[in-house]
Write an enzyme that holds these catalytic residues in place. Structure first.
Site, PDB file in Angstrom:
ATOM      1  CD  GLN A 121       2.982   4.045  -7.241  1.00 61.95           C
ATOM      2  OE1 GLN A 121       4.009   3.696  -6.674  1.00 61.95           O
ATOM      3  NE2 GLN A 121       2.802   3.882  -8.546  1.00 61.95           N
ATOM      4  CB  CYS A 146       1.650   1.218  -6.103  1.00 67.26           C
ATOM      5  SG  CYS A 146       1.336   0.214  -4.638  1.00 67.26           S
ATOM      6  CG  HIS A 178       2.858   5.704  -1.892  1.00 62.99           C
ATOM      7  ND1 HIS A 178       4.013   6.458  -2.010  1.00 62.99           N
ATOM      8  CD2 HIS A 178       3.160   4.495  -2.460  1.00 62.99           C
ATOM      9  CE1 HIS A 178       4.951   5.736  -2.593  1.00 62.99           C
ATOM     10  NE2 HIS A 178       4.461   4.551  -2.879  1.00 62.99           N
ATOM     11  NE  ARG A 183       6.874   6.406  -7.131  1.00 61.58           N
ATOM     12  CZ  ARG A 183       7.145   5.707  -6.018  1.00 61.58           C
ATOM     13  NH1 ARG A 183       6.760   4.452  -5.934  1.00 61.58           N
ATOM     14  NH2 ARG A 183       7.746   6.273  -4.987  1.00 61.58           N
ATOM     15  CG  ASP A 232      -1.306  -1.351  -2.401  1.00 68.83           C
ATOM     16  OD1 ASP A 232      -0.332  -2.069  -2.683  1.00 68.83           O
ATOM     17  OD2 ASP A 232      -1.237  -0.435  -1.541  1.00 68.83           O
ATOM     18  NE  ARG A 275       8.514   3.800   0.941  1.00 65.04           N
ATOM     19  CZ  ARG A 275       8.175   2.990  -0.058  1.00 65.04           C
ATOM     20  NH1 ARG A 275       8.500   1.709  -0.021  1.00 65.04           N
ATOM     21  NH2 ARG A 275       7.517   3.449  -1.104  1.00 65.04           N
TER      22      ARG A 275
END
Ligand code: CP
Ligand code: NVA
Length: 306
Positions: free
Chosen positions: A134, A259, A131, A287, A219, A104
C-alpha cells in the site's frame, strides 16, 4: 545469492524503492496507452489469502496477467493451510511450482517463516504488522500529484496499525516527517517506533498532526481481525475523524489518502472521499502499477542472481 523478498519496506533500499516508484509511473502510462508489455509469459504467481481483499487480489491478479503471466488464488478456506498444514511445508511445496508468491495473513511471523522456506520471492500483501504494498501505491500517488515527498509533513490520524507501521518505515526511507495522532492506548507499539525518532513522532491530537500537513492519511478504526472491538473503538476514536474541518488546518495543497475500504461517518466524514484534494481512487489504481513494478523488480533481481 540471497533471495530477495518484500516483507516490509525495509527489505529494499531507498534507491531500489525509488526505482520501483519511477517504474510504476511508467507502467501506469503504458497501461493507459494500452501498450502490451508481457515479459513474464509462463510465470505464475501464488496468491495466498487468509483475510478478505478487493484491491489486493484484483491488482495482483490483473497485474500478473498484464505482464504475460498468470496467478492462482489460494484461500485458506480451501487449501490445506486452513486445515493446519505447517507453513514451512506449504512454503516448500508451493514455491517449488511457482515463480513468486504473495501472502495476506494475520501474524507477521507467517510471512517470515514462509519466506525462510521459499525458493521464490515472497511479497507481504498485508499482515497485522505491515502493509508495504500500500505504501508503494501511496508514495507513487503523492509523487504523481505533488512531486518528491522528501521533507514533507505527513499526518497519520487514527489507529497505530499495520498501515501506520509501514508509514513509519516509509518516513525514514523517503525522508519525510510523520506526525502520528492516535487515541491513548491505540498508538503504534514501541517496537515499531523505536529507532525512528528522527522521522516519526506522536502528537497530542488530530489537529496537531493536520496543521500545515502536506498529506493526511487515515485508515479504518477496526482492522480485519478486530471486528469484535468495533463498538469500543468507535468511542475511543470519535475525536479522530478526518473531515473537511481538519483539512482546513493543513497546507492548501494537502492531499488526502485512505487505503480503503473506508467507513463513511466513522474515520472519514460522509464526503471526505469527494474532497477536492482526496486522491483515493488514484491511490487504489496505483496498487496495480506499483505492484507490477515490484513483481518486475523481484523476478528480475532474483533471476539475475542465479
Ligand atoms: N487497501 C487494501 O489493501 O484493500 P483490500 O483489503 O481490498 O485489498
Ligand atoms: N488496517 C486495515 C487495512 C486494510 C487494507 C486492516 O488491516 O484491515
Amino acid at each position: 545469492m540471497t533471495l530477495r523478498h518484500f516483507l516490509t519496506l525495509r527489505d529494499l533500499s531507498a534507491s531500489e524503492l525509488n526505482h520501483i516508484i519511477m517504474r510504476a509511473q511508467e507502467l501506469r502510462q503504458m497501461q493507459h496507452r494500452n501498450e502490451v508489455f508481457q515479459p513474464f509469459a509462463g510465470k505464475v504467481m501464488g496468491m495466498i489469502f487468509e483475510k478478505s481483499s478487493t484491491r489486493t487480489r484484483v491488482s495482483f491478479e490483473a497485474g500478473m496477467s498484464q505482464l504475460g503471466g498468470s496467478a492462482i488464488f489460494l484461500s485458506s478456506r480451501d487449501t490445506q493451510l486452513g486445515r493446519g498444514e505447517p507453513i514451512e511445508d506449504s512454503a516448500r511445496v508451493i514455491s517449488s511450482m511457482l515463480d513468486i508468491v504473495m501472502i495476506r495473513t494475520f501474524g507477521h511471523d507467517i510471512v517470515t517463516r514462509f519466506a525462510e522456506h521459499s525458493r521464490v520471492p515472497v511479497i507481504n500483501a498485508l499482515t497485522d504488522d505491515h502493509h508495504p504494498c500500500q505504501l508503494l501505491a501511496d508514495i507513487q500517488t503523492f509523487v504523481e500529484h505533488r512531486g518528491p515527498i522528501k521533507g514533507k509533513s505527513v499526518a497519520w490520524i487514527g489507529d497505530g496499525n499495520n498501515m501506520c507501521n509501514s508509514y513509519i518505515e516509509a518516513a525514514d526511507l523517503w525522508d519525510f516527517k510523520l506526525k502520528i495522532a492516535s487515541p491513548a492506548g491505540y498508538e503504534p507499539k514501541p517496537e515499531f517506533l523505536n529507532g525512528f525518532e528522527h522521522c516519526a513522532e506522536l502528537v497530542a491530537s488530530a489537529e496537531d498532526a493536520a496543521t500545515q500537513a502536506d498529506l493526511i492519511v487515515t485508515d479504518v478504526w477496526a482492522s480485519m481481525g478486530q471486528e469484535q472491538e468495533q463498538k469500543v473503538r468507535e468511542q475511543a476514536f470519535s475525536a479522530y475523524q478526518v473531515n473537511e474541518r481538519l483539512m482546513d488546518l493543513a497546507h492548501p495543497d494537502c492531499l488526502f489518502m485512505h487505503c480503503l475500504p473506508a467507513h463513511r461517518g466513522e474515520e472519514v466524514s460522509e464526503h471526505m472521499l469527494d474532497h477536492k484534494n482526496a486522491v483515493v481512487w488514484d491511490e487504489a489504481e496505483n496498487r496495480l502499477h506499483a505492484q507490477k513494478a515490484l513483481i518486475e523488480f523481484l523476478i528480475n533481481t532474483n533471476l539475475n542472481q542465479h
